[in-house]
Design a protein around this motif. Structure first.
Motif, PDB file in Angstrom:
ATOM      1  N   VAL A 191     -12.523   3.924 -49.491  1.00  0.00           N
ATOM      2  CA  VAL A 191     -11.175   4.163 -50.027  1.00  0.00           C
ATOM      3  C   VAL A 191     -10.925   5.666 -50.169  1.00  0.00           C
ATOM      4  O   VAL A 191      -9.791   6.136 -49.987  1.00  0.00           O
ATOM      5  N   LEU A 192     -11.989   6.441 -50.454  1.00  0.00           N
ATOM      6  CA  LEU A 192     -11.832   7.880 -50.601  1.00  0.00           C
ATOM      7  C   LEU A 192     -11.386   8.515 -49.287  1.00  0.00           C
ATOM      8  O   LEU A 192     -10.556   9.440 -49.286  1.00  0.00           O
ATOM      9  N   HIS A 193     -11.906   8.017 -48.151  1.00  0.00           N
ATOM     10  CA  HIS A 193     -11.481   8.547 -46.862  1.00  0.00           C
ATOM     11  C   HIS A 193     -10.004   8.226 -46.598  1.00  0.00           C
ATOM     12  O   HIS A 193      -9.253   9.074 -46.100  1.00  0.00           O
ATOM     13  N   LEU A 194      -9.613   6.986 -46.952  1.00  0.00           N
ATOM     14  CA  LEU A 194      -8.205   6.630 -46.784  1.00  0.00           C
ATOM     15  C   LEU A 194      -7.315   7.489 -47.661  1.00  0.00           C
ATOM     16  O   LEU A 194      -6.206   7.884 -47.263  1.00  0.00           O
ATOM     17  N   PHE A 195      -7.790   7.787 -48.857  1.00  0.00           N
ATOM     18  CA  PHE A 195      -7.018   8.622 -49.771  1.00  0.00           C
ATOM     19  C   PHE A 195      -6.807  10.017 -49.190  1.00  0.00           C
ATOM     20  O   PHE A 195      -5.701  10.577 -49.235  1.00  0.00           O
ATOM     21  N   ASN A 196      -7.873  10.594 -48.598  1.00  0.00           N
ATOM     22  CA  ASN A 196      -7.748  11.933 -48.005  1.00  0.00           C
ATOM     23  C   ASN A 196      -6.821  11.916 -46.785  1.00  0.00           C
ATOM     24  O   ASN A 196      -6.080  12.878 -46.542  1.00  0.00           O
ATOM     25  N   GLU A 197      -6.858  10.824 -46.014  1.00  0.00           N
ATOM     26  CA  GLU A 197      -6.012  10.745 -44.826  1.00  0.00           C
ATOM     27  C   GLU A 197      -4.527  10.692 -45.188  1.00  0.00           C
ATOM     28  O   GLU A 197      -3.704  11.429 -44.622  1.00  0.00           O
TER      29      GLU A 197
END
Length: 510
Positions: A345-351
């Protein structure tokens, strides 16, 4: 060019019956000196003509303002001697239309004040008149308002009846209008059957009565005018149908919401299923509804709601989510989770942060855990679904029409409900053949598994004749509702402090 005499004649044209002698500028006000014309005058007692003058005196009255300044008219009045023996000895002459007996204002100023206080009543009328250089107290304004004659009640052929609140949940009144011309007829204290019955008996001649679903008004008309045709209001019929449709849509939300986010199967859903089984077990043993409510320690309406449905899933509601900052990035999140289900989810948040997302990480995390990313469509509330069902098909956009088709086809009961709503909407266009169509519509609705709609039909059966008249005759109660709206404005102006007599007078004059 206009000379001074012509200018005075134009400005003070309302004083033309008088002979204007002089106009004096006193600064804040203008003083006009005048006298009555010479000639004989009829005695106010016997009517005999006389020109014999007994004496003179001055009378001061206020006239309409000029240049935002008060105008005082000082008139020299004659006191004449009556020639008839045995009649009054002397009398003071009057000029109807200019000077009335005992009045301190000219007739045209009184009429202008009456027009203002008719719209604004006491305090507000005084404030408006003070800006126009007319000074008077609020008590005088109300006295002038009450002197305006109200129209005499007449008997219309088509009578519109409705109630309005003098004090909500405590005191009510009834307004009567001509349903064809929308002319106000009368205002009655109270909304009971006896009040309306007494008026109808005192004013015979009404042939058609337009009303809402009030049982008291229906009973009053049956008692006083058994041959009169009662017409229920079509707007109230549609409004009551809308409430039943909303309850049906909410009751089947577990069915039509399958394509949306999954239903929440938490503690509340488990309690709902357990209570449904408890209610139906007691009903299966022959226990009454009231006794079920006592044993389960719940309200009677709750027991009725559980008893209507055939399965506990129909009591579950679809989750209702508010729009969030994540919604614009839903397609990106859905595509990324489809390509890589294990993406953090952290990667999606950064994207999405790089794409312009301004929300928090916790908001994104809740959005994903609630299943709003994988759902086939965004969640829709039962109220919005009911609104789509009740909206005219020509007024729906292509997107809303597709959404409505998807929702109705997901549930067999919603297919039946949509057909019944369209059929009832066609009945609200008055036509002579609608009486048979109404009976057919009711028979069809009874065969469907729609308990809330059945309750609506039972209400129609209790007032079937008035409902038939509503779908076949062109009369309705819309004019009475409009009068009620204006009545609320009048009551707000008077701050609820007016007596019923004054309020009735203003309503009839409006």
């Amino acid at each position: 060019m206009i000379d001074l005499d012509e200018l005075v004649g134009v400005v003070f044209s309302g004083l033309s019956p008088l002979v204007v002698k002089d106009v004096v500028d006193d600064g804040e006000r203008i003083r006009v000196r005048a006298r009555t014309p010479d000639g004989s005058v009829a005695c106010s007692g016997c009517g005999a003509e006389t020109a014999r003058v007994h004496g003179y005196h001055d009378r001061t009255v206020a006239d309409v303002p000029v240049d935002a300044r008060r105008v005082l008219v000082v008139v020299r009045i004659r006191r004449l001697v009556c020639p008839t023996r045995g009649c009054r000895q002397t009398f003071r002459e009057q000029l109807p239309g200019v000077l009335e007996r005992y009045q301190r204002r000219t007739t045209r100023l009184t009429s202008q004040i009456g027009a203002v206080v008719r719209e604004l009543a006491g305090r507000a009328g005084v404030r408006a008149l003070s800006a126009l250089a007319v000074g008077l107290s609020r008590h005088t304004a109300l006295r002038l308002l009450l002197r305006v004659p109200s129209p005499q009640p007449r008997v219309p052929r088509v009578l519109g009846v409705d109630d309005f609140a003098l004090r909500r949940r405590h005191h009510y009144a009834t307004v009567l209008i001509d349903a064809q011309t929308r002319e106000r007829i009368d205002v009655l204290p109270g909304r009971t059957a006896d009040v309306l019955e007494a008026w109808l008996r005192a004013h015979p001649g009404v042939q058609i009565v337009c009303r809402d679903g009030s049982g008291a008004y229906a009973e009053a008309v049956r008692r006083a005018l058994p041959d009169a045709v009662q017409v229920t209001d079509r707007w109230h019929l549609w409004h009551n149908l809308g409430e039943a449709v909303l309850k049906e849509v909410a009751g089947h939300s577990a069915c039509w919401a399958k394509a949306g986010p999954p239903l929440q199967d938490g503690k509340r859903a488990q309690t709902t299923r357990e209570r449904w089984h408890q209610v139906h077990d007691l009903l299966g043993k022959g226990v009454g509804l009231l006794e079920c409510a006592r044993r389960l320690n719940v309200s009677l309406n709750t027991v009725k709601r559980y008893a209507r449905v055939g399965e506990p899933e129909r009591l579950q509601r679809a989750p209702q989510y508010r729009p969030t900052l994540v919604d614009p990035y839903r397609d990106h999140l859905r595509r990324r989770r489809s390509d890589d289900p294990a993406v953090p989810v952290l990667h999606l948040f950064n994207e999405i942060k790089a794409l312009g997302y301004q929300g928090s990480f916790n908001l994104l995390y809740r959005y994903i855990t609630q299943g709003r990313v994988e759902a086939d469509r965004l969640p829709i509330s039962p109220r919005r679904f009911a609104r789509l069902l009740l909206t005219r098909p020509d007024s729906l956009t292509d997107e809303h029409r597709r959404l409505l088709d998807d929702l109705t086809t997901a549930c067999p009961q919603m297919i039946d409900l949509a057909e019944l709503v369209r059929g009832f909407a066609d009945l609200l266009r008055p036509h002579e053949g609608n009486a048979e169509r109404l009976d057919a519509w009711i028979a069809t609705a009874r065969t469907c598994d729609l308990p809330h709609l059945h309750a609506f039909i039972r209400g129609l059966d209790q007032d079937r004749d008035a409902v038939r008249a509503a779908v076949t005759l062109p009369f309705h109660n819309g004019g009475t509702e409009g009068v009620n709206t204006k009545t609320k404005r009048i009551m707000r102006q008077m701050h609820g402090r007016a007596s019923f007599a004054l309020l009735r007078h203003r309503i009839l004059l409006a």
